[in-house]
Design an enzyme around this catalytic site. Sequence first.
Site, PDB file in Angstrom:
ATOM      1  N   ARG A  67       4.037 -12.669 -19.552  1.00 14.80           N
ATOM      2  CA  ARG A  67       5.348 -11.993 -19.638  1.00 14.80           C
ATOM      3  C   ARG A  67       5.293 -10.663 -18.899  1.00 14.80           C
ATOM      4  O   ARG A  67       6.231 -10.297 -18.189  1.00 14.80           O
ATOM      5  CB  ARG A  67       5.708 -11.751 -21.112  1.00 14.80           C
ATOM      6  CG  ARG A  67       7.013 -11.023 -21.346  1.00 14.80           C
ATOM      7  CD  ARG A  67       8.196 -11.905 -21.054  1.00 14.80           C
ATOM      8  NE  ARG A  67       9.460 -11.228 -21.267  1.00 14.80           N
ATOM      9  CZ  ARG A  67      10.552 -11.838 -21.756  1.00 14.80           C
ATOM     10  NH1 ARG A  67      10.509 -13.098 -22.068  1.00 14.80           N
ATOM     11  NH2 ARG A  67      11.683 -11.167 -21.912  1.00 14.80           N
ATOM     12  N   ASN A 109      23.159  -1.475 -20.810  1.00 17.67           N
ATOM     13  CA  ASN A 109      23.371  -2.858 -21.269  1.00 17.67           C
ATOM     14  C   ASN A 109      24.712  -2.954 -21.971  1.00 17.67           C
ATOM     15  O   ASN A 109      25.189  -1.979 -22.549  1.00 17.67           O
ATOM     16  CB  ASN A 109      22.259  -3.272 -22.248  1.00 17.67           C
ATOM     17  CG  ASN A 109      22.404  -4.722 -22.704  1.00 17.67           C
ATOM     18  OD1 ASN A 109      22.543  -5.622 -21.884  1.00 17.67           O
ATOM     19  ND2 ASN A 109      22.375  -4.933 -24.010  1.00 17.67           N
ATOM     20  N   THR A 110      25.311  -4.117 -21.910  1.00 20.95           N
ATOM     21  CA  THR A 110      26.530  -4.350 -22.660  1.00 20.95           C
ATOM     22  C   THR A 110      26.253  -5.474 -23.666  1.00 20.95           C
ATOM     23  O   THR A 110      25.622  -6.475 -23.328  1.00 20.95           O
ATOM     24  CB  THR A 110      27.719  -4.712 -21.742  1.00 20.95           C
ATOM     25  OG1 THR A 110      28.846  -4.983 -22.569  1.00 20.95           O
ATOM     26  CG2 THR A 110      27.445  -5.874 -20.822  1.00 20.95           C
ATOM     27  N   HIS A 111      26.672  -5.239 -24.914  1.00 26.36           N
ATOM     28  CA  HIS A 111      26.378  -6.196 -25.985  1.00 26.36           C
ATOM     29  C   HIS A 111      27.684  -6.562 -26.689  1.00 26.36           C
ATOM     30  O   HIS A 111      28.473  -5.650 -27.014  1.00 26.36           O
ATOM     31  CB  HIS A 111      25.395  -5.570 -26.981  1.00 26.36           C
ATOM     32  CG  HIS A 111      25.043  -6.474 -28.114  1.00 26.36           C
ATOM     33  ND1 HIS A 111      24.202  -7.558 -27.965  1.00 26.36           N
ATOM     34  CD2 HIS A 111      25.437  -6.474 -29.407  1.00 26.36           C
ATOM     35  CE1 HIS A 111      24.096  -8.184 -29.134  1.00 26.36           C
ATOM     36  NE2 HIS A 111      24.832  -7.544 -30.023  1.00 26.36           N
ATOM     37  N   ASP A 143      16.500   0.908 -24.509  1.00 28.30           N
ATOM     38  CA  ASP A 143      15.216   1.561 -24.827  1.00 28.30           C
ATOM     39  C   ASP A 143      14.212   0.440 -25.119  1.00 28.30           C
ATOM     40  O   ASP A 143      14.458  -0.718 -24.785  1.00 28.30           O
ATOM     41  CB  ASP A 143      15.371   2.563 -25.988  1.00 28.30           C
ATOM     42  CG  ASP A 143      15.729   1.865 -27.302  1.00 28.30           C
ATOM     43  OD1 ASP A 143      15.991   2.589 -28.286  1.00 28.30           O
ATOM     44  OD2 ASP A 143      15.753   0.612 -27.342  1.00 28.30           O
ATOM     45  N   ASP A 147      18.523  -4.031 -28.185  1.00 26.75           N
ATOM     46  CA  ASP A 147      19.884  -3.541 -28.463  1.00 26.75           C
ATOM     47  C   ASP A 147      19.871  -2.302 -29.355  1.00 26.75           C
ATOM     48  O   ASP A 147      20.764  -2.100 -30.180  1.00 26.75           O
ATOM     49  CB  ASP A 147      20.709  -4.650 -29.130  1.00 26.75           C
ATOM     50  CG  ASP A 147      20.855  -5.858 -28.216  1.00 26.75           C
ATOM     51  OD1 ASP A 147      20.912  -6.987 -28.736  1.00 26.75           O
ATOM     52  OD2 ASP A 147      20.910  -5.664 -26.976  1.00 26.75           O
TER      53      ASP A 147
HETATM   54  C1  GRF Z   1      28.707 -10.715 -22.266  1.00 24.08           C
HETATM   55  O1  GRF Z   1      29.607 -10.770 -23.361  1.00 24.08           O
HETATM   56  C2  GRF Z   1      27.463  -9.955 -22.657  1.00 24.08           C
HETATM   57  O2  GRF Z   1      27.715  -8.900 -23.555  1.00 24.08           O
HETATM   58  C3  GRF Z   1      26.681 -11.024 -23.364  1.00 24.08           C
HETATM   59  O3  GRF Z   1      26.887 -12.191 -22.602  1.00 24.08           O
HETATM   60  C4  GRF Z   1      28.150 -12.088 -21.946  1.00 24.08           C
HETATM   61  C5  GRF Z   1      27.897 -12.239 -20.471  1.00 24.08           C
HETATM   62  O4  GRF Z   1      29.087 -12.574 -19.901  1.00 24.08           O
HETATM   63  N1  GRF Z   1      25.284 -10.685 -23.410  1.00 24.08           N
HETATM   64  P1  GRF Z   1      29.188 -12.606 -18.284  1.00 24.08           P
HETATM   65  O5  GRF Z   1      27.927 -13.327 -17.772  1.00 24.08           O
HETATM   66  O6  GRF Z   1      29.257 -11.199 -17.812  1.00 24.08           O
HETATM   67  O7  GRF Z   1      30.454 -13.389 -18.034  1.00 24.08           O
END
Ligand code: GRF
Length: 202
Positions: A67, A109-111, A143, A147
Amino acid sequence: KRLVVLVSGSGTNLQALLDAIETVGSEAYGAEIVAVGADREGIEGLARAERAGLPTFVCKVKDFGAREEWDAALAEATDAYEPDLIVSAGFMKIVGKEFLARFGGRVVNTHPALLPSFPGAHGVRDALAYGARVTGCTVHFVDDGVDTGPIIAQGVVEILDEDDESALHERIKEVERTLLVDVVGRLARNGYRIEGRKVVIQ
Ligand code: GRF
């Protein structure tokens, strides 16, 4: 500012960034996407990058003995584009020590949940199963946890009685794409400081 975007799936968040930069111009937006990376081949996110004429790279975990080697390879491939900010937009792998040593404090990151609630790979499903009445999305710095990094912005989405996972996720993604485009632009244009758990955008 130079952005590298990491994807693992449909890439609609990537597309939202591409469209925003196309609309206002990279000067006004404050950033341009210089490359798109993924952990797998054959995903719509890579097709979107290719349609936009962007360089792409793929680092598959199974192509590496350990990894840590994958993590180092991902860091190398990303570094080649000399990014100022890395945006993990639906990237479904946890980056490791090497990547964070190189880019820590510059990975956003977006969650699709309101962290710290419902972290991990099934945030939408978990909120729904829990019976939460609201959920949403969180844009945060990465980090060394999962998440757990400092939160930059959040958006709230109601959970409706008739929601299933995909309907709810689609509604979350509408808020998420707008939030991500706004946050990345502000970080790029204004600069920012991370003070413990707080993010201060100048
Ligand atoms: C997003 O909602 C992200 O937060 C989650 O997976 C989705 C990815 O969507 N981890 P996309 O690939 O940007 O359409």
